[in-house]
Structure formats: C-alpha cells, structure tokens
Design an enzyme around this catalytic site. Structure first.
Site, PDB file in Angstrom:
ATOM      1  N   ASP A 207       0.576  -1.258  -0.041  1.00  0.00           N
ATOM      2  CA  ASP A 207      -0.126   0.042  -0.068  1.00  0.00           C
ATOM      3  C   ASP A 207       0.971   1.205  -0.056  1.00  0.00           C
ATOM      4  OD1 ASP A 207      -2.232   1.544  -0.136  1.00  0.00           O
ATOM      5  OD2 ASP A 207      -3.011   0.873   2.091  1.00  0.00           O
ATOM      6  N   HIS A 337      -9.856  -1.859  -7.371  1.00  0.00           N
ATOM      7  CA  HIS A 337      -9.905  -0.939  -6.477  1.00  0.00           C
ATOM      8  C   HIS A 337      -9.036   0.344  -7.077  1.00  0.00           C
ATOM      9  CE1 HIS A 337      -9.875   1.470  -2.812  1.00  0.00           C
ATOM     10  NE2 HIS A 337      -8.449   1.190  -2.681  1.00  0.00           N
TER      11      HIS A 337
HETATM   12  C1  HEM Z   1      -9.450  -1.089   4.098  1.00  0.00           C
HETATM   13  C2  HEM Z   1      -9.712  -0.114   3.001  1.00  0.00           C
HETATM   14  C3  HEM Z   1      -8.863  -0.097   2.048  1.00  0.00           C
HETATM   15  C4  HEM Z   1      -7.662  -0.986   1.420  1.00  0.00           C
HETATM   16  C5  HEM Z   1      -7.463  -2.347   2.005  1.00  0.00           C
HETATM   17  C6  HEM Z   1      -6.987  -0.316   0.341  1.00  0.00           C
HETATM   18  C7  HEM Z   1      -6.031  -0.667  -0.454  1.00  0.00           C
HETATM   19  C8  HEM Z   1      -5.263  -0.246  -1.324  1.00  0.00           C
HETATM   20  C9  HEM Z   1      -4.350  -0.662  -2.168  1.00  0.00           C
HETATM   21  C10 HEM Z   1      -3.705  -2.065  -1.776  1.00  0.00           C
HETATM   22  C11 HEM Z   1      -3.896   0.045  -2.996  1.00  0.00           C
HETATM   23  C12 HEM Z   1      -2.799   0.186  -4.137  1.00  0.00           C
HETATM   24  C13 HEM Z   1      -1.532   0.384  -3.633  1.00  0.00           C
HETATM   25  C14 HEM Z   1      -1.361   1.833  -3.828  1.00  0.00           C
HETATM   26  O1  HEM Z   1      -1.316   2.590  -4.805  1.00  0.00           O
HETATM   27  O2  HEM Z   1      -0.885   2.550  -2.615  1.00  0.00           O
HETATM   28  C15 HEM Z   1      -4.884   1.439  -3.022  1.00  0.00           C
HETATM   29  C16 HEM Z   1      -4.773   2.522  -3.576  1.00  0.00           C
HETATM   30  C17 HEM Z   1      -5.668   3.634  -3.553  1.00  0.00           C
HETATM   31  N1  HEM Z   1      -6.767   3.560  -2.923  1.00  0.00           N
HETATM   32 FE1  HEM Z   1      -7.093   2.257  -1.239  1.00  0.00          FE
HETATM   33  N2  HEM Z   1      -7.642   0.985   0.134  1.00  0.00           N
HETATM   34  C18 HEM Z   1      -8.735   1.115   1.043  1.00  0.00           C
HETATM   35  C19 HEM Z   1      -9.600   2.221   1.332  1.00  0.00           C
HETATM   36  C20 HEM Z   1      -9.514   3.435   0.378  1.00  0.00           C
HETATM   37  C21 HEM Z   1     -10.729   4.346   0.376  1.00  0.00           C
HETATM   38  C22 HEM Z   1     -11.797   4.379   1.595  1.00  0.00           C
HETATM   39  C23 HEM Z   1     -10.302   5.042  -0.625  1.00  0.00           C
HETATM   40  C24 HEM Z   1     -10.985   6.501  -0.947  1.00  0.00           C
HETATM   41  C25 HEM Z   1     -12.328   6.529  -0.712  1.00  0.00           C
HETATM   42  C26 HEM Z   1      -9.036   4.630  -1.253  1.00  0.00           C
HETATM   43  C27 HEM Z   1      -8.469   5.345  -2.314  1.00  0.00           C
HETATM   44  C28 HEM Z   1      -7.400   4.712  -3.009  1.00  0.00           C
HETATM   45  C29 HEM Z   1      -6.515   5.620  -4.024  1.00  0.00           C
HETATM   46  C30 HEM Z   1      -7.213   6.949  -4.307  1.00  0.00           C
HETATM   47  C31 HEM Z   1      -5.582   4.927  -4.474  1.00  0.00           C
HETATM   48  C32 HEM Z   1      -4.275   5.017  -5.402  1.00  0.00           C
HETATM   49  C33 HEM Z   1      -4.952   4.773  -6.664  1.00  0.00           C
HETATM   50  C34 HEM Z   1      -4.130   5.178  -7.670  1.00  0.00           C
HETATM   51  O3  HEM Z   1      -3.366   6.244  -7.550  1.00  0.00           O
HETATM   52  O4  HEM Z   1      -3.830   4.437  -8.855  1.00  0.00           O
HETATM   53  N3  HEM Z   1      -8.535   3.537  -0.703  1.00  0.00           N
HETATM   54  N4  HEM Z   1      -5.610   1.146  -1.882  1.00  0.00           N
END
Ligand code: HEM
Length: 477
Positions: A207, A337
């Site tokens: 992450d 996601h």
């Molecule tokens: C327990 C809840 C969540 C988990 C397990 C999770 C997990 C992840 C993972 C594994 C990544 C990919 C690695 C990275 O680019 O850093 C990611 C990216 C991202 N997540 Fe989450 N996330 C969660 C909640 C959220 C929430 C609530 C939001 C917004 C409403 C969010 C927005 C994003 C965004 C904006 C990215 C980057 C996308 C990009 O720039 O390509 N995430 N998340």
C-alpha cells in the site's frame, strides 16, 4: 485532450514551515495515535493551544526527519531513531465551538459542513433511520461530536505515548488536574504491520504506492500519473478550487478520516473459494490472481499474475494507465480498486481531468495479525483494519466523490460503453456488491461479494497552517 496542470511558480512559494507535515510528506511512522476530542472550555483551550503549537511538525520538519532516517540507514544502522511528529486538525463542529467563522471552508464543501456522521448514509454506510436522523453502525465513540484530532506519529509506542502525556498535560488532562479544557472522545492506535508485511495493508497488498506527486515539491517523481498542482492538496495555491481564502485558511488541507475494519480471514476464504479459472493455473495461483485483480495494481502491467517484484519496483509499479478501449477487462477489471479510485486513461482519454479528484493518502493499519484460530475458523475474531486518512483541498471532489460516485457506482468507469457492467469497487464499494471482469477469459462473469471492509467511524477535519493556528485559533490570555 486532458487538461495539463499549469506549472506552479517556484517551489519556494510553498512555505514548508507553515504547512503541517502530514499533508505533503506524511509524518514518518511505525505507529500512530489519533486522539479525538471535544473542546469543553474554549477560552482555556485557546490559551493552552499557544503551548501546544510549538510541538506541531511542519513539512520542513518532516523533510529533516526523513533525511535523518536516510542518513541513519546509510550508516548501516538497523535500529530506529527516536522520532515523533504531531499534527492537529479541526472539524466544522470544532470551529463553531471555538467561535471561528469557517464559512470559507463550508460554503463549497457540503460534506465538511455536515460532518461525517451525518454524511455516512451518502457514503453508503449501513445504519438505521433516514437523514437527518440516520445513525450509522459505528463504534459508539464516533457517534459523539468530535471537535478536533491530534495525530501523533513515531518510532514506538513509548515515544508516542510520552508525547501524548505531554499534550494531555498541556490541555489539563493529566491525572490530578481538575481543570481540563478538552474531553477525550477516543484514541485509536495504528501500527505498521510487522516484518516483511511492513508497508502492506491487512489483506496483504503493498500500500501507499500511488500518491499525488506535487509540481514544485516532489523532485524526480517516479513514473506514474500526472503531477498535480500544489493547490490540489494545499489551500491558497494554484489548483485550489476556491480562488481566494482568508489568510488563516491558506496553507491548510481537509483531512478525511475513516475507521475501516477489514475482514481478513473472510477475504482470504473468498479468494480460496473463487480461484480465477485460468487454464494451467493451480487453485492457489487462481486465488492469488483473483486478489490481484480485485485490487488492480500492478495487474494492468502483469495481467496473469500477482507479480511481487514488479509491485515493489517504484520505477515500474505505478506506470500504467488502464487502456480502456484496448482491454475490455481482459487486463484489468473496470471495478478493480485502483481503477475505481484513480481511473487514469478511462477518463483522461475522454479529455476529463482527474486532477481535482486526487487525494494524498496517509493511512496506517490497526489491529493484530490474523491468529491461528482465525485462520482455522476463517472468521474474524479480532478487530483490525485501516485508519484511512487522506488530504486534499476538497472533500467533495476528493474522498467523498471517490467513495460515492466511483467506488459505489456500478456503471463507473465507462458504464454504457462497456460490454459488461463494471460493478462496485470490491474492497470499499458499498451497495449491491458485485463486479465483472475478474476472469480475464470470461469478463462478463460476475462475482457477488460479501463486505470485506466495514466502516466503523470517521470525521472530516481541516488541518490549518501554523500561522492559522497561531493567529486565528490560539489566543494568549
Ligand atoms: C481498508 C480499505 C482499503 C484498502 C485495503 C485499500 C487498499 C489499497 C491498495 C492495496 C492500493 C494500491 C497500492 C497503492 O497505490 O498505494 C490502494 C490504492 C488507492 N486507494 Fe485504497 N484501500 C482502502 C480504502 C480506500 C478508500 C476508502 C479510498 C478512498 C475513498 C481509497 C483510495 C485509494 C486511492 C486513491 C488509491 C491510489 C490509486 C492510484 O493512484 O492508482 N482507498 N488502496
């Protein structure tokens, strides 16, 4: 053509001594406490704030800390340097309580004005009743009013707890002190996961890879999405959706906090029970592939495997765009996601800029590792998850938009154009939880998903500048 960000003036235009450290660079942390509180004696609180402000770590302070960590590592020393970083942010209710006119912050930001408890139904959280009497299924503490949060990050619980004691003393909360100015609502503690799981969230994915790189601040960014103007994250700069702000509200940022529980044994069971049926794959490979396709990064680069080496390579792991026209979910599910939360080419190739929707994520994990017993029963017995936190100059365009209009929206991205309905974000989507595209050879096949992420609290805050804290919020008596 997508909108090119307008170059920022010289980097020195960002006053790094005035912006709180978590916003642009993230407070360095192995552990982090979020101390949520109410202000019970306004006059006293404002005078005590004068003593608290020198503890606040600015961006300049964080950059110094990060350099110290690098120097220490370079010497081959594997121990951690004692380090602590403190930030503070206020909710709308907090500003009202203090008597600050924050209409400049609320007039364009309905979510901030409402507060997250009142906004929870719009976000899709489960609960009872209807707006304005909706009560989300949250931890009782988060159903109370929250006026402010103090974030304390550090190398160890010892360091952070010591700083928290000092802060409590400042606000009269130390044992034996009978005149506090604040009342604790709840303190939640997050910890980076141990050993080789460090930097991975609880489902096991790396992450914190993709965060906006800021023009004029981030030198030599790794290949990835377009850089953003500083005003996307910091108020009062080019890219801020509000053209003028009073001095106290410049150099700040909105903070959206979410207390997200993750059902890890259930998630793992689901992967095990639904391996992607790729010819030649073992069930284990099929299950791993399903996990990678639900998250989506870097599956766009390695569609048939969960490539750990690629995921760990900063020069490659964020260098993808989701080429909608080409792949039709063969490569990456529309609802994965990272595709839902930053659709890159899906919108940019239609000439729609996604700059205003970018957020700087600063979360940390909480709760223990999955126990042997939980592995056996495949059921969660201990609370664990993500203390999700993100900054931007608009909650409406940032966090709330991503959750409501993208993650919870089954037709996003490219709904009508697509042969298959994308479905919901499999991690955070709330509503009818199904998605297509998990099987690259049969993208039309839909999977129905249980809840893997359960919101149990949260609030919206504004993190003011150092000048704002000193000149508008604190007052010496
Ligand atoms: C327990 C809840 C969540 C988990 C397990 C999770 C997990 C992840 C993972 C594994 C990544 C990919 C690695 C990275 O680019 O850093 C990611 C990216 C991202 N997540 Fe989450 N996330 C969660 C909640 C959220 C929430 C609530 C939001 C917004 C409403 C969010 C927005 C994003 C965004 C904006 C990215 C980057 C996308 C990009 O720039 O390509 N995430 N998340």
């Amino acid at each position: 053509m997508s909108q090119e960000p307008i170059p920022l003036p010289a980097p020195t235009d960002l006053d790094l001594n005035n912006i709180q450290g978590d916003i642009l660079s993230g407070l360095p942390k192995k552990t982090q406490t979020y101390f949520f509180f109410q202000i019970t004696d306004v006059k006293l609180f404002r005078s005590q704030l004068v003593k608290f402000i020198p503890l606040v770590k600015t961006v300049a302070g964080v950059l110094k800390d990060r350099k110290a960590i690098e120097d220490h590592k370079r010497k081959g020393d594997k121990t951690l340097i004692t380090m602590v970083g403190v930030n503070i942010a206020f909710s709308h209710k907090g500003f009202v309580t203090i008597g600050i006119d924050d209409s400049t912050l609320t007039s364009t930001e309905p979510n901030f004005l409402l507060g997250q408890k009142e906004d929870a139904k719009n976000l899709g959280d489960k609960g009872t009743g209807d707006i304005p009497n909706f009560v989300p299924d949250w931890e009782p503490a988060f159903l109370q009013d929250i006026h402010a949060v103090i974030l304390i990050s550090g190398d160890s619980h010892g360091t952070v707890d010591k700083k928290l004691r000092q802060i409590k003393e400042i606000f009269g909360l130390a044992p034996g002190n009978h005149k506090p100015s604040i009342k604790e609502v709840i303190a939640v503690v997050g910890d980076v996961r141990p050993g080789n799981q460090s930097a991975h969230e609880h489902f096991g994915f790396l992450d914190g890879i993709s965060n906006p790189s800021v023009i004029g601040f981030d030198k030599n960014p790794n290949p990835g999405p377009k850089q953003v103007r500083a005003g996307v994250l910091v108020t009062g700069h080019d890219g801020d959706p509000v053209p003028t702000r009073p001095a106290w509200a410049v150099d700040g940022s909105y903070l959206a906090f979410r207390y997200l529980f993750q059902k890890v044994p259930e998630f793992n069971k689901f992967l095990k029970d639904h391996p992607v049926p790729v010819p030649g794959f073992t069930p284990e490979q099929g299950s791993e592939l399903l996990g990678a396709r639900l998250v989506g990064a870097p599956i766009d680069l390695a569609p048939f495997e969960d490539d750990a080496a690629l995921a760990a390579d900063p020069k490659r792991n964020n260098n993808f765009r989701f080429q909608a026209e080409r792949d039709f979910q063969k490569i990456c599910p529309f609802a994965a996601h990272v595709r839902k939360t930053l659709p890159r080419a899906d919108l940019e190739d239609l000439g729609i800029s996604i700059e205003k929707n970018r957020i700087a994520r600063r979360g940390v994990q909480f709760g223990p590792e999955v126990t042997k017993q939980e592995k056996e029963t495949q059921e969660t017995a201990h609370a664990r998850g993500l203390l999700f936190a993100c900054y931007s100059t608009s909650i409406k365009n940032g966090f709330a938009f991503i959750q409501e209009s993208w993650a919870n929206n089954p037709t996003f991205p490219i709904g009508e154009k697509a042969l298959e309905v994308p479905g919901l974000d499999p991690l955070i989507g709330q509503g009818m939880r199904k998605l297509s595209g998990t099987d690259p050879n049969n993208p039309g096949v839909e999977l129905t998903l249980p809840d893997f992420v359960v919101p149990r609290g949260g609030e919206y805050f504004f993190s003011p500048s150092l000048k704002g804290l000193k000149e508008a919020l604190a007052s010496a008596v």
